[in-house]
Design a protein around this motif. Structure first.
Motif, PDB file in Angstrom:
ATOM      1  N   THR A 195      -5.523 -10.653 -32.082  1.00  0.00           N
ATOM      2  CA  THR A 195      -5.345  -9.261 -31.647  1.00  0.00           C
ATOM      3  C   THR A 195      -4.704  -9.194 -30.274  1.00  0.00           C
ATOM      4  O   THR A 195      -3.766  -8.423 -30.039  1.00  0.00           O
ATOM      5  N   LEU A 196      -5.220 -10.013 -29.337  1.00  0.00           N
ATOM      6  CA  LEU A 196      -4.672 -10.012 -27.979  1.00  0.00           C
ATOM      7  C   LEU A 196      -3.233 -10.516 -27.960  1.00  0.00           C
ATOM      8  O   LEU A 196      -2.389  -9.981 -27.231  1.00  0.00           O
ATOM      9  N   LEU A 197      -2.952 -11.528 -28.753  1.00  0.00           N
ATOM     10  CA  LEU A 197      -1.581 -12.028 -28.825  1.00  0.00           C
ATOM     11  C   LEU A 197      -0.658 -10.996 -29.474  1.00  0.00           C
ATOM     12  O   LEU A 197       0.501 -10.864 -29.088  1.00  0.00           O
ATOM     13  N   ALA A 198      -1.182 -10.265 -30.463  1.00  0.00           N
ATOM     14  CA  ALA A 198      -0.383  -9.214 -31.114  1.00  0.00           C
ATOM     15  C   ALA A 198       0.010  -8.139 -30.116  1.00  0.00           C
ATOM     16  O   ALA A 198       1.139  -7.646 -30.124  1.00  0.00           O
ATOM     17  N   ALA A 199      -0.947  -7.765 -29.251  1.00  0.00           N
ATOM     18  CA  ALA A 199      -0.678  -6.732 -28.252  1.00  0.00           C
ATOM     19  C   ALA A 199       0.146  -7.256 -27.082  1.00  0.00           C
ATOM     20  O   ALA A 199       0.620  -6.471 -26.261  1.00  0.00           O
ATOM     21  N   SER A 200       0.307  -8.581 -27.010  1.00  0.00           N
ATOM     22  CA  SER A 200       1.067  -9.172 -25.906  1.00  0.00           C
ATOM     23  C   SER A 200       2.429  -9.675 -26.357  1.00  0.00           C
ATOM     24  O   SER A 200       3.384  -9.660 -25.590  1.00  0.00           O
ATOM     25  N   THR A 201       2.523 -10.149 -27.603  1.00  0.00           N
ATOM     26  CA  THR A 201       3.766 -10.783 -28.048  1.00  0.00           C
ATOM     27  C   THR A 201       4.352 -10.114 -29.279  1.00  0.00           C
ATOM     28  O   THR A 201       5.511  -9.733 -29.285  1.00  0.00           O
ATOM     29  N   GLY A 202       3.557 -10.003 -30.356  1.00  0.00           N
ATOM     30  CA  GLY A 202       4.066  -9.392 -31.578  1.00  0.00           C
ATOM     31  C   GLY A 202       4.937 -10.302 -32.421  1.00  0.00           C
ATOM     32  O   GLY A 202       5.545  -9.855 -33.383  1.00  0.00           O
ATOM     33  N   ILE A 203       5.013 -11.602 -32.082  1.00  0.00           N
ATOM     34  CA  ILE A 203       5.845 -12.539 -32.841  1.00  0.00           C
ATOM     35  C   ILE A 203       4.954 -13.286 -33.819  1.00  0.00           C
ATOM     36  O   ILE A 203       4.134 -14.121 -33.427  1.00  0.00           O
ATOM     37  N   VAL A 204       5.089 -12.991 -35.120  1.00  0.00           N
ATOM     38  CA  VAL A 204       4.189 -13.551 -36.127  1.00  0.00           C
ATOM     39  C   VAL A 204       4.296 -15.069 -36.201  1.00  0.00           C
ATOM     40  O   VAL A 204       3.298 -15.781 -36.187  1.00  0.00           O
ATOM     41  N   GLY A 205       5.523 -15.578 -36.283  1.00  0.00           N
ATOM     42  CA  GLY A 205       5.699 -17.019 -36.438  1.00  0.00           C
ATOM     43  C   GLY A 205       5.054 -17.806 -35.316  1.00  0.00           C
ATOM     44  O   GLY A 205       4.322 -18.777 -35.554  1.00  0.00           O
ATOM     45  N   ALA A 206       5.304 -17.382 -34.071  1.00  0.00           N
ATOM     46  CA  ALA A 206       4.743 -18.087 -32.919  1.00  0.00           C
ATOM     47  C   ALA A 206       3.223 -18.021 -32.924  1.00  0.00           C
ATOM     48  O   ALA A 206       2.541 -19.011 -32.624  1.00  0.00           O
ATOM     49  N   THR A 207       2.661 -16.857 -33.268  1.00  0.00           N
ATOM     50  CA  THR A 207       1.200 -16.699 -33.257  1.00  0.00           C
ATOM     51  C   THR A 207       0.535 -17.564 -34.320  1.00  0.00           C
ATOM     52  O   THR A 207      -0.443 -18.267 -34.044  1.00  0.00           O
ATOM     53  N   VAL A 208       1.052 -17.534 -35.551  1.00  0.00           N
ATOM     54  CA  VAL A 208       0.452 -18.304 -36.639  1.00  0.00           C
ATOM     55  C   VAL A 208       0.553 -19.804 -36.364  1.00  0.00           C
ATOM     56  O   VAL A 208      -0.413 -20.549 -36.528  1.00  0.00           O
ATOM     57  N   VAL A 209       1.722 -20.249 -35.923  1.00  0.00           N
ATOM     58  CA  VAL A 209       1.904 -21.679 -35.644  1.00  0.00           C
ATOM     59  C   VAL A 209       0.992 -22.134 -34.517  1.00  0.00           C
ATOM     60  O   VAL A 209       0.333 -23.190 -34.615  1.00  0.00           O
ATOM     61  N   THR A 210       0.924 -21.344 -33.449  1.00  0.00           N
ATOM     62  CA  THR A 210       0.080 -21.726 -32.313  1.00  0.00           C
ATOM     63  C   THR A 210      -1.387 -21.809 -32.707  1.00  0.00           C
ATOM     64  O   THR A 210      -2.074 -22.794 -32.407  1.00  0.00           O
ATOM     65  N   MET A 211      -1.880 -20.778 -33.394  1.00  0.00           N
ATOM     66  CA  MET A 211      -3.285 -20.783 -33.781  1.00  0.00           C
ATOM     67  C   MET A 211      -3.566 -21.830 -34.856  1.00  0.00           C
ATOM     68  O   MET A 211      -4.649 -22.410 -34.907  1.00  0.00           O
ATOM     69  N   GLY A 212      -2.574 -22.068 -35.723  1.00  0.00           N
ATOM     70  CA  GLY A 212      -2.746 -23.106 -36.727  1.00  0.00           C
ATOM     71  C   GLY A 212      -2.882 -24.483 -36.111  1.00  0.00           C
ATOM     72  O   GLY A 212      -3.707 -25.300 -36.533  1.00  0.00           O
ATOM     73  N   LEU A 213      -2.064 -24.750 -35.080  1.00  0.00           N
ATOM     74  CA  LEU A 213      -2.114 -26.048 -34.416  1.00  0.00           C
ATOM     75  C   LEU A 213      -3.394 -26.240 -33.620  1.00  0.00           C
ATOM     76  O   LEU A 213      -3.956 -27.341 -33.571  1.00  0.00           O
ATOM     77  N   ILE A 214      -3.859 -25.162 -32.991  1.00  0.00           N
ATOM     78  CA  ILE A 214      -4.993 -25.291 -32.074  1.00  0.00           C
ATOM     79  C   ILE A 214      -6.331 -25.099 -32.778  1.00  0.00           C
ATOM     80  O   ILE A 214      -7.260 -25.903 -32.600  1.00  0.00           O
ATOM     81  N   SER A 215      -6.448 -24.032 -33.579  1.00  0.00           N
ATOM     82  CA  SER A 215      -7.769 -23.661 -34.093  1.00  0.00           C
ATOM     83  C   SER A 215      -8.100 -24.253 -35.455  1.00  0.00           C
ATOM     84  O   SER A 215      -9.275 -24.490 -35.747  1.00  0.00           O
ATOM     85  N   LEU A 216      -7.092 -24.463 -36.309  1.00  0.00           N
ATOM     86  CA  LEU A 216      -7.401 -24.959 -37.658  1.00  0.00           C
ATOM     87  C   LEU A 216      -8.096 -26.324 -37.637  1.00  0.00           C
ATOM     88  O   LEU A 216      -9.107 -26.503 -38.337  1.00  0.00           O
ATOM     89  N   PRO A 217      -7.620 -27.309 -36.856  1.00  0.00           N
ATOM     90  CA  PRO A 217      -8.365 -28.579 -36.791  1.00  0.00           C
ATOM     91  C   PRO A 217      -9.797 -28.402 -36.296  1.00  0.00           C
ATOM     92  O   PRO A 217     -10.725 -29.056 -36.800  1.00  0.00           O
ATOM     93  N   SER A 218      -9.996 -27.503 -35.319  1.00  0.00           N
ATOM     94  CA  SER A 218     -11.347 -27.263 -34.803  1.00  0.00           C
ATOM     95  C   SER A 218     -12.242 -26.637 -35.860  1.00  0.00           C
ATOM     96  O   SER A 218     -13.428 -26.973 -35.972  1.00  0.00           O
ATOM     97  N   MET A 219     -11.674 -25.709 -36.641  1.00  0.00           N
ATOM     98  CA  MET A 219     -12.463 -25.056 -37.682  1.00  0.00           C
ATOM     99  C   MET A 219     -12.836 -26.045 -38.784  1.00  0.00           C
ATOM    100  O   MET A 219     -13.953 -26.027 -39.298  1.00  0.00           O
ATOM    101  N   ILE A 220     -11.900 -26.919 -39.139  1.00  0.00           N
ATOM    102  CA  ILE A 220     -12.204 -27.938 -40.153  1.00  0.00           C
ATOM    103  C   ILE A 220     -13.243 -28.909 -39.626  1.00  0.00           C
ATOM    104  O   ILE A 220     -14.183 -29.303 -40.344  1.00  0.00           O
TER     105      ILE A 220
END
Length: 430
Positions: A105-130
Motif C-alpha cells: 500500500t505504501l509503495l503504491a502511494a509512493s511509486t505506483g509501478i507494479v513490476g518494480a513493487t512485485v519484483v522487490t517484494m518477491g525477492l525480499i519477502s517471499l523467501p522469508s514467508m517460505i
C-alpha cells in the motif's frame, strides 16, 4: 462502412493474440483500412490529433511518476519497510502477510509501478514467508495482489491515462479512488487474518528472535520516507497547490532526494533510471499514437454510430451498458495489457457513455478496479509473470494461480459494491 469498422476491431484483437506489437498493430491496421476505404486525404486530420496528444500537459505526469517509482525502487526503501513492518506484526498469526500488504500500500502511494513493487517484494519477502512456513499459494497471492495496488491507489498511472481518455479531471479521479483503494487493502488484511485464524498452519507467526529489538526510531525512519513523499505528492494535489503534473515533478525530485538521503544515489543509477523511464514512456506514447490513428479511422467509418445504434436498438439501460463494458474489459484483461484496453476500448465506448449521460468519474473508478484484476488473471497476468521470474524453484506456477484466486474475488466484490453504491466515491470528493 460501419461494419468494416467492427471488422477492423476484430483484426486488431486477432493480431494482438498472435503476438504482434500493439502500437504498430493499431496504427498499421487502421492505416491500411483507412487508405482502402476513406482515401489518403482523410489522414490530413491525423497530425493535429497527434500534436494534441504531445501537447497534453497532464500526460507529462506519466514519465515523471515512472521516474519516481524506478528511482525509489533503487533507494532500498521497500526492503527497509518490509523489515520494519515484519518486526511490528511478525508475532501475530498472518502478521508477515499483513506486513507485505501494508508495504504494498505504501509503495503504491509512493511509486505506483507494479513490476518494480512485485519484483522487490518477491525477492525480499517471499523467501522469508517460505522460511516461516507460510502456505506457498497464500504467500504468492499476498505478494502478487499487493503489488497491483498502485493501479487504484493514487498516484496511479492508470488513473492518469483514464482521466486523459475520458476527459475527466485526474485530481478528481485521485480523490474518488482513495476510499475504494482503502477498502481493497482492508479486505486483503481481513482475509489474511481470517485465514490465519481458521488455519493457523498456513500463516504462522514469525520466529520470536526476528521480531525483537525494534525501536521507535527505526519505525519512524522506515515510515518517514514514503510518508514524506505521499504528503508531498498527494497533499499538494488535494490541497489545490499543484496540478497532478506539477506534483509528479515534486515526486520525481523527492525520489532523488530520498535516494541521496538513503546513501544509495549514484550517477550510474540516475542514468539507469532515466533510460528505463524513457523506454517505458516511449512504449506508452507509441501505443497512444497508434490508438489515436485507430480511433480516427474507426470514427471516420462511423463505427461509434453503429455501436450506439445497436445498443439503443437492444434497449439497454445505462446500468446494464456499464455492466456490459466492465464484463468486456474483464475478459480482455485475461489476454491484453491495461494500456491497450484503455486506448482501444475506452475511446470506442466514450461517445456511447456521453450519449447516455453516464457519470464518467464513476466509470473511471470502475474501470481502474477492473483493470487492476488484469494484472492477476492468467494466462497473461503481468504480476504473475513478475513473481514467477523471481520466485524460488519450489514455487510452481500452479501455486501462484491458486493463491491469486481469493484476491481476484475480493477485487470483484469491491467492484460490485462501487457499481451498486456509487455514492462511496463521494466520500473524499468535494
Amino acid at each position: 462502412m460501419e461494419w468494416i469498422a467492427l471488422v477492423m476491431v476484430g483484426v486488431v484483437f486477432l493480431c494482438l493474440v498472435l503476438g504482434f506489437p500493439v502500437a504498430f498493430t493499431l496504427a498499421g491496421v487502421a492505416t491500411i483500412t483507412g487508405l482502402l476505404t476513406l482515401g489518403p486525404d482523410f489522414f490530413n486530420f491525423l497530425p493535429s490529433r497527434i500534436m494534441g496528444i504531445m501537447s497534453n500537459y497532464v500526460l507529462l505526469a506519466v514519465p515523471l511518476f515512472v521516474f519516481m517509482g524506478i528511482m525509489l525502487e533503487k533507494s532500498g526503501m521497500a526492503a527497509t519497510l518490509l523489515k520494519t513492518m515484519a518486526q511490528i506484526f511478525g508475532k501475530v498469526r498472518g502478521g508477515l502477510g499483513v506486513s507485505v500488504i501494508i508495504v504494498g500500500t505504501l509503495l503504491a502511494a509512493s511509486t505506483g509501478i507494479v513490476g518494480a513493487t512485485v519484483v522487490t517484494m518477491g525477492l525480499i519477502s517471499l523467501p522469508s514467508m517460505i522460511e516461516s512456513r507460510y502456505n506457498i499459494p497464500l504467500a504468492t497471492g499476498i505478494i502478487a495482489s499487493s503489488g497491483t495496488l498502485g493501479q487504484i491507489i493514487p498516484p496511479s498511472i492508470v488513473l492518469i491515462l483514464l482521466g486523459t481518455v475520458l476527459n475527466v479531471s485526474v485530481g478528481d479521479l485521485f480523490l474518488a479512488a482513495i476510499l475504494p483503494g482503502l477498502i481493497i487493502v482492508g479486505s486483503y488484511i481481513i482475509y489474511v487474518l481470517v485465514v490465519a485464524k481458521a488455519k493457523p498452519e498456513v500463516a504462522p507467526p514469525v520466529a520470536r528472535h526476528s521480531t525483537d529489538h525494534i525501536s521507535v526510531q527505526s519505525i519512524f525512519t522506515a515510515l518517514l520516507m514514503p510518508l514524506f513523499l505521499m504528503v508531498a505528492v498527494l497533499g499538494s494535489i488535494f490541497a489545490g497547490v499543484a496540478s497532478p503534473t506539477e506534483a509528479a515533478a515534486v515526486g520525481a525530485f523527492g525520489a532523488v532526494l530520498l535516494t541521496v538521503i538513503a546513501g544509495k544515489f549514484s550517477f550510474k543509477k540516475l542514468v539507469e533510471t532515466s533510460r528505463e523511464t524513457t523506454r517505458l514512456t516511449t512504449m506508452v506514447f507509441f501505443i497512444l499514437i497508434g490508438a489515436t490513428t485507430f480511433s480516427l479511422v474507426f470514427r471516420g467509418l462511423h463505427g461509434d454510430d453503429l455501436i450506439l445504434e445497436l445498443i439503443q436498438s437492444a434497449q439497454l439501460s445505462p446500468d446494464i451498458l456499464v455492466l456490459l463494458i466492465l464484463l468486456i474489459v474483464f475478459i480482455l484483461g485475461f489476454f491484453i495489457d491495461f494500456v491497450e484496453i484503455i486506448f482501444i476500448i475506452v475511446p470506442i465506448v466514450l461517445p456511447i457513455l456521453n450519449a447516455y449521460e453516464i457519470d464518467l468519474l464513476w466509470v473511471g473508478i470502475l474501470l481502474a478496479i477492473n483493470l487492476q484484476t488484469s494484472f492477476l488473471t492468467p494466462p497473461f497476468g503481468f504480476s504473475l509473470f513478475y513473481l514467477k521470474g523471481v520466485a524460488p524453484p519450489e514455487v510452481k506456477t500452479r501455486d501462484i494461480y491458486r493463491g491469486i484466486i481469493p484476491f481476484i474475488i475480493i477485487q470483484l466484490v469491491v467492484l460490485t459494491m462501487i457499481y451498486i453504491f456509487p455514492s462511496v466515491l463521494l466520500f473524499f470528493t468535494p
